[in-house]
Structures are given as C-alpha cells and as structure tokens.
Enzyme design. Structure first.
Site, mmCIF file in Angstrom:
data_model
loop_
_atom_site.group_PDB
_atom_site.id
_atom_site.type_symbol
_atom_site.label_atom_id
_atom_site.label_comp_id
_atom_site.label_asym_id
_atom_site.label_seq_id
_atom_site.Cartn_x
_atom_site.Cartn_y
_atom_site.Cartn_z
ATOM 1 C CE LYS A 186 -1.921 2.654 2.995
ATOM 2 N NZ LYS A 186 -1.755 3.915 2.218
ATOM 3 C CD GLU A 262 14.127 1.115 8.616
ATOM 4 O OE1 GLU A 262 14.602 2.202 8.989
ATOM 5 O OE2 GLU A 262 14.695 0.034 8.785
ATOM 6 C CB CYS A 297 13.403 9.136 7.605
ATOM 7 S SG CYS A 297 14.532 8.284 6.505
ATOM 8 C CD GLU A 396 10.149 12.858 11.457
ATOM 9 O OE1 GLU A 396 9.039 12.346 11.677
ATOM 10 O OE2 GLU A 396 11.035 12.293 10.792
HETATM 11 P P1 NAD Z 1 2.598 8.180 7.905
HETATM 12 O O1 NAD Z 1 2.947 7.373 9.101
HETATM 13 O O2 NAD Z 1 1.584 9.229 8.027
HETATM 14 O O3 NAD Z 1 2.090 7.223 6.723
HETATM 15 C C1 NAD Z 1 2.905 6.191 6.202
HETATM 16 C C2 NAD Z 1 2.022 5.143 5.544
HETATM 17 O O4 NAD Z 1 1.238 4.500 6.537
HETATM 18 C C3 NAD Z 1 1.033 5.693 4.509
HETATM 19 O O5 NAD Z 1 0.962 4.785 3.424
HETATM 20 C C4 NAD Z 1 -0.281 5.710 5.286
HETATM 21 O O6 NAD Z 1 -1.418 5.610 4.472
HETATM 22 C C5 NAD Z 1 -0.117 4.467 6.149
HETATM 23 N N1 NAD Z 1 -0.929 4.442 7.381
HETATM 24 C C6 NAD Z 1 -1.336 5.490 8.138
HETATM 25 N N2 NAD Z 1 -2.041 5.034 9.199
HETATM 26 C C7 NAD Z 1 -2.077 3.688 9.115
HETATM 27 C C8 NAD Z 1 -2.660 2.657 9.910
HETATM 28 N N3 NAD Z 1 -3.318 2.927 11.025
HETATM 29 N N4 NAD Z 1 -2.493 1.373 9.526
HETATM 30 C C9 NAD Z 1 -1.799 1.075 8.404
HETATM 31 N N5 NAD Z 1 -1.232 2.008 7.599
HETATM 32 C C10 NAD Z 1 -1.367 3.298 7.955
HETATM 33 O O7 NAD Z 1 3.984 8.770 7.360
HETATM 34 P P2 NAD Z 1 4.221 9.741 6.117
HETATM 35 O O8 NAD Z 1 3.734 11.118 6.465
HETATM 36 O O9 NAD Z 1 3.730 9.102 4.860
HETATM 37 O O10 NAD Z 1 5.824 9.743 6.026
HETATM 38 C C11 NAD Z 1 6.624 10.594 6.778
HETATM 39 C C12 NAD Z 1 7.198 9.850 7.968
HETATM 40 O O11 NAD Z 1 7.915 8.703 7.506
HETATM 41 C C13 NAD Z 1 8.214 10.673 8.739
HETATM 42 O O12 NAD Z 1 8.021 10.480 10.107
HETATM 43 C C14 NAD Z 1 9.556 10.076 8.292
HETATM 44 O O13 NAD Z 1 10.605 10.261 9.214
HETATM 45 C C15 NAD Z 1 9.196 8.647 8.118
HETATM 46 N N6 NAD Z 1 10.146 7.972 7.229
HETATM 47 C C16 NAD Z 1 11.053 7.098 7.779
HETATM 48 C C17 NAD Z 1 12.017 6.487 6.966
HETATM 49 C C18 NAD Z 1 13.060 5.553 7.544
HETATM 50 O O14 NAD Z 1 13.746 4.875 6.771
HETATM 51 N N7 NAD Z 1 13.210 5.481 8.862
HETATM 52 C C19 NAD Z 1 12.021 6.750 5.590
HETATM 53 C C20 NAD Z 1 11.074 7.628 5.069
HETATM 54 C C21 NAD Z 1 10.137 8.224 5.903
#
Ligand code: NAD
Length: 497
Positions: A186, A262, A297, A396
């Site tokens: 997804k 991650e 991230c 963050e």
């Molecule tokens: P997010 O957590 O809002 O969403 C990430 C994904 O999770 C999306 O596809 C979203 O639809 C899905 N999601 C949301 N709620 C869910 C639930 N309850 N159950 C299942 N899936 C769900 O994050 P974002 O805004 O898309 O991305 C930014 C974040 O990602 C930042 O915190 C960033 O640091 C982190 N990030 C981490 C890494 C790493 O390698 N550590 C890499 C990239 C981004």
C-alpha cells in the site's frame, strides 16, 4: 528529457491485483482527491480499498505464492526476473519520471538522475542475493544431521510513506520478492501512482501475476485491513513513529506478526572546531536539512556546533539556504522542493512560531514562501538559542528547519546529540579520527556518518533506527534475511547394521 508538462501526465486511478488493474466500480466506492504538491491542484482521484478488496488482494497473493513457481523455482530464475525488471524500470524513465515528479516533492531532474537509477540498482542488488543463502548445517553430534532451512514467509504486507515514493516502495518490496515472498503493497495515498507502474513492469519482466500487488487507499481503512489480514505473515512499514506504533499494536492483536518499522528521526549533525574545511561542512549541513525540503527521515535537523566555529558555520549554512530557489518539481531552475501539502507548510510554520515564542531566535527564514501558482513552500530556517525541550528541537518537523545548539567540550556535544526519543542517524565532522570513532560508538543512532552527511548510493549497508526510530533493518543483506524465516530440521542417521 524534454521539458515536462505536468498537465499531460496520465495516471491509472486503480489497484493492481492478480496481474491486472482494478479500476472503476470494482475498485471501491470512496475516491480521494490526489493533489500536486507543486501547485496544490487536484490531478486525479484515488479509489480506497475496503476490507473486501484487501482480502481479494491478499488471497490472490497467497494463491500466487502457492501455485506459481516464484518461491519454489531455482532462485537464480527469480534473480533473472528481478534483473529484467530493473532494466525495464530504467528503460521506462521517460514515463516513470514525470509520473513520479508530478504528484510528489521529487524534482523530475532528480528522479531521472537518482530515484530511477537507485530503484533499478536496488532490484539488481537483491537479485544478486536471491541464490546466495539457503540455510545452514547445525553443529550436531555424528548420530544426527541438523539443518536450518531459510524459507519465505508467504505474503508480506508492505506500507510505504510519500517522501520518496518509488525508492521507498522498492526498498520494501525488493528484498521481500527476492527472498521468494509474494507482496501486497500500500503506497501512501498522497503519492500512489508510480507503484502501479512498478507492478506493471514487474509483470512485463516475467513475475507471475499475483506475486506483487498494489492496493490503494488511506491508512485507517486500507492500511489497517492489510496489516490485520490473517494471511499476512509479516508487515514491513516505513512512516511516522506514531503510525508505526499503531501498526505494531495491530500486528500484535491480529496474530503476533513480525514487523519491520522504519520510523521518524531528529538526527544531529555535530561539528567540532577541528572539522576540516568549514565551508564544505556548512554546505553538507545545509544539504542535510534542505534535500527534499527537509522531508527526509534522516534529515540532519539539529546542528550541534563548537562555540569557536558556530558563527562561521551558521553564516555558511545561511548563505547556502539563500541560494535555494523554491519551485515546482517540473521547473528546471528550482532547487527547493514544495512541502507535501499547504497544511503541512502551515504546520511547520506553527512549530517554528511556538519555538520562537519559547525563546528561540530566527537567524534566517522562519516564514511561508509564496511561489506564483504554487502550493506550500517553506523558507529554509535556522533557529538559534534553542533548548532540547523546545518544540522544533524536540519533535520531527519534516521541513527545512535547522535548530542550533552550541557546545564547549566533547562530553557536552554528546549529551546534546543524544535525543530523548529518536535515534535514526547522526553526523560527525572532525579531523580527529579517535574522537570520531569514540563518538560514533557513544551515539545512540542506527547510522553514523563521519565527515559526510546522508546515505551513500549503494545498498550494502543496512539502515534502521535505535529507540523510537524503528525496529529491524532495511537495505543491505539484513533486509533480505529479514524476509526469510528459518526452519530447523533434525534427522537421525540410521546405523549401518
Ligand atoms: P505516515 O505514518 O503518516 O504514513 C505512512 C504510511 O502508513 C502511509 O501509506 C499511510 O497511508 C499508512 N498508514 C497510516 N495510518 C495507518 C494505519 N493505522 N495502519 C496502516 N497504515 C497506515 O507517514 P508519512 O507522512 O507518509 O511519512 C513521513 C514519515 O515517515 C516521517 O516520520 C519520516 O521520518 C518517516 N520515514 C522514515 C524512513 C526511515 O527509513 N526510517 C524513511 C522515510 C520516511
């Protein structure tokens, strides 16, 4: 590549299940608006997979896993498909690059130069591991033979964030597929379309239908249904710490599923007074917080700098910030990406304002930027006089905001670098090798960069967070191993008579 016209980019508003697009009425009733971050215009609708459709995708993946040869064939044949897939991804750049750039914060220029070659090389890297690890023979006595056999899990549920749509999707799915699993991915509902093209190309490369599926929708409905599905054997997630925690809880509630997370970060860039070439250091610090407009991230969002060189480094960073030009991902002159949504630009501004109200000073930036016909943009910002418990230093921001804390000795630098919650990455700039290694050992971070900042362009090193920045590893051999489980088989050897 010729200039990109965003209005000519066409997308499939669909899921990709069992080797074909599912669109229209069959795709689900709810349709979300998908916007272009560069100008905040709606350019497509997105169907939301409900529990029934998620069930269909997972069941299709499970039957493909059982019935196709994907897991059973000699792994080098699987490797061949992955290599062909990598070639198709590269050959598809003229279509894939605008598709990625139009709805994300990735400039088309960078997608061509970096995201697409990286995605293809990532597929190649994991293709090379596919036939290198079958298990081990255990140290048993002579009367028996013990083996641990490495096996794929079955169907892996993968959930990706929006900030590097292609690269993040490939990071999640390449090791899972190379290890012989089927995958239901997804993508983020904010950047959903390039993953569909990736799935189409996988099929063209010879991957059996149903081995790689894409379902669309938000996290609350589609993501949650995927995580909780009983046939999902493992979940791999990249996104925010808050979502990661709720996914971990859902994994526990729906069958104690293993999970790789991650998550977010608040990574320090530590500059000692002896750092070689302070101009270069200032550029690295600036790049480390303005790449993808700080929506990374591992953004180096906290500058921890020695008092004697603080002023010079801050001036250098401010000069690098001033040279950036905000603009659309298709504007070849732009060097600062949009913020994913105008509401997020306002959220960033709120964090900056509250930090200033708490006593921090704005050395540069600190405001929303107006770009003609644009979406949300934020000025690269330096906040000085910051304490660890102020909002912009603590949480963050996910935007181009650098907080500055000054230190007098190494012990103080390490105390400031340590973050109460996050431990994703850290940078150290010093000419003293012993100090660099001493500090690298002391830092609670999954990755430490010395005299550089940011990932390298290959995949040999695993990445992952300490503390609330994550569980498990992506990239490297570790991510491949994490997509295998190990069965112990013990055989008694019959005596000769
Ligand atoms: P997010 O957590 O809002 O969403 C990430 C994904 O999770 C999306 O596809 C979203 O639809 C899905 N999601 C949301 N709620 C869910 C639930 N309850 N159950 C299942 N899936 C769900 O994050 P974002 O805004 O898309 O991305 C930014 C974040 O990602 C930042 O915190 C960033 O640091 C982190 N990030 C981490 C890494 C790493 O390698 N550590 C890499 C990239 C981004």
């Amino acid at each position: 590549m010729q200039e990109m016209n965003p209005d000519l980019v066409q997308v499939e508003s669909a899921h990709f299940i069992g080797g074909r697009y599912i669109a229209g009425a069959a795709a689900g009733r709810d349709v979300l608006d998908v916007r272009r971050p560069s100008d905040d215009r709606v350019y497509a609708g997105l169907p939301v997979a409900d529990a029934e459709l998620v069930n269909r995708a997972v069941q299709d993946a499970w039957s493909a896993f059982q019935r196709s040869d994907w897991a059973r064939q000699p792994p080098r044949l699987r490797a061949r498909v992955l290599r062909r897939w990598a070639e198709l991804v590269e050959a598809d750049a003229a279509l894939l690059a605008p598709l990625e750039a139009v709805g994300s914060t990735r400039p088309v220029r960078d997608v061509l130069r970096w995201d697409i070659p990286y995605t293809a090389d990532l597929l190649r890297f994991y293709s090379e591991l596919a036939d290198k690890h079958g298990g081990e023979v255990a140290a048993t006595g002579g009367a028996s033979l013990g083996m641990t056999i490495a096996e794929p899990y079955g169907v892996i549920g993968a959930i990706a964030p929006w900030n590097f749509p292609l690269v993040m999707a490939a990071t999640k799915i390449a090791p899972a597929l190379a290890a012989g699993n089927a995958v239901v991915l997804k993508p983020s509902e904010l950047t959903p379309f390039s993953a569909l093209r990736l799935a189409e190309l996988a099929l063209a490369a010879g991957m059996p239908p149903g081995i790689f599926n894409v379902i669309q929708g938000d996290g609350r409905v589609a993501g949650d249904a995927l995580v909780r599905h009983p046939r999902i054997a493992k979940v791999t997630f990249t996104g925010s710490t808050r979502t990661g925690a709720s996914i971990m809880a859902a994994c526990a509630e729906s069958g104690t599923k293993p999970v790789t997370l991650e998550l977010g970060g608040k990574s320090p860039q530590v500059v000692f007074a002896d750092a070689p070439d302070l101009d270069r250091v200032a550029r690295l610090v600036a790049d480390g917080i303005t790449g993808n407009a700080g929506q990374v991230c591992v953004s180096g969002s906290r500058l921890i700098v020695a008092r004697g060189v603080a002023e010079r480094v801050i001036e250098g960073v401010a000069a690098a910030f001033a040279a950036l030009k905000p603009g659309a991902t298709w504007d070849s002159a732009a060097t600062l990406s949009p913020i994913i949504r105008p509401a997020d630009a306002r959220r960033i501004d709120g964090m900056v304002r509250r930090t200033v109200e708490a006593g921090a000073r704005v050395a540069c930036g600190g405001q929303l930027l107006q770009v003609v016909g644009g979406g949300g943009y934020y000025a690269p910002t330096i906040l000085t006089g910051v304490d660890a418990d102020m909002e912009a230093a603590r949480d963050e921001v996910f935007g181009p905001v650098l907080t500055v804390q000054v230190f007098d000795d190494e012990a103080e630098a390490m105390a400031l670098a340590d973050h109460a919650a996050y431990g994703l990455a850290a940078g150290l700039h010093t000419a003293d090798v012993s100090r660099a290694l001493r500090c690298a050992r002391q830092l609670e971070a999954g990755t430490v960069w010395i005299n550089r900042y940011g990932r390298s362009n290959d995949f040999v090193m695993a990445t992952g967070g300490y503390k609330r920045s994550g569980i498990g590893k992506d990239l490297g051999r570790e991510a491949f191993d994490a997509n295998l489980r190990h069965k112990s088989v013990l055989i008694d050897i019959a005596s000769a008579d």
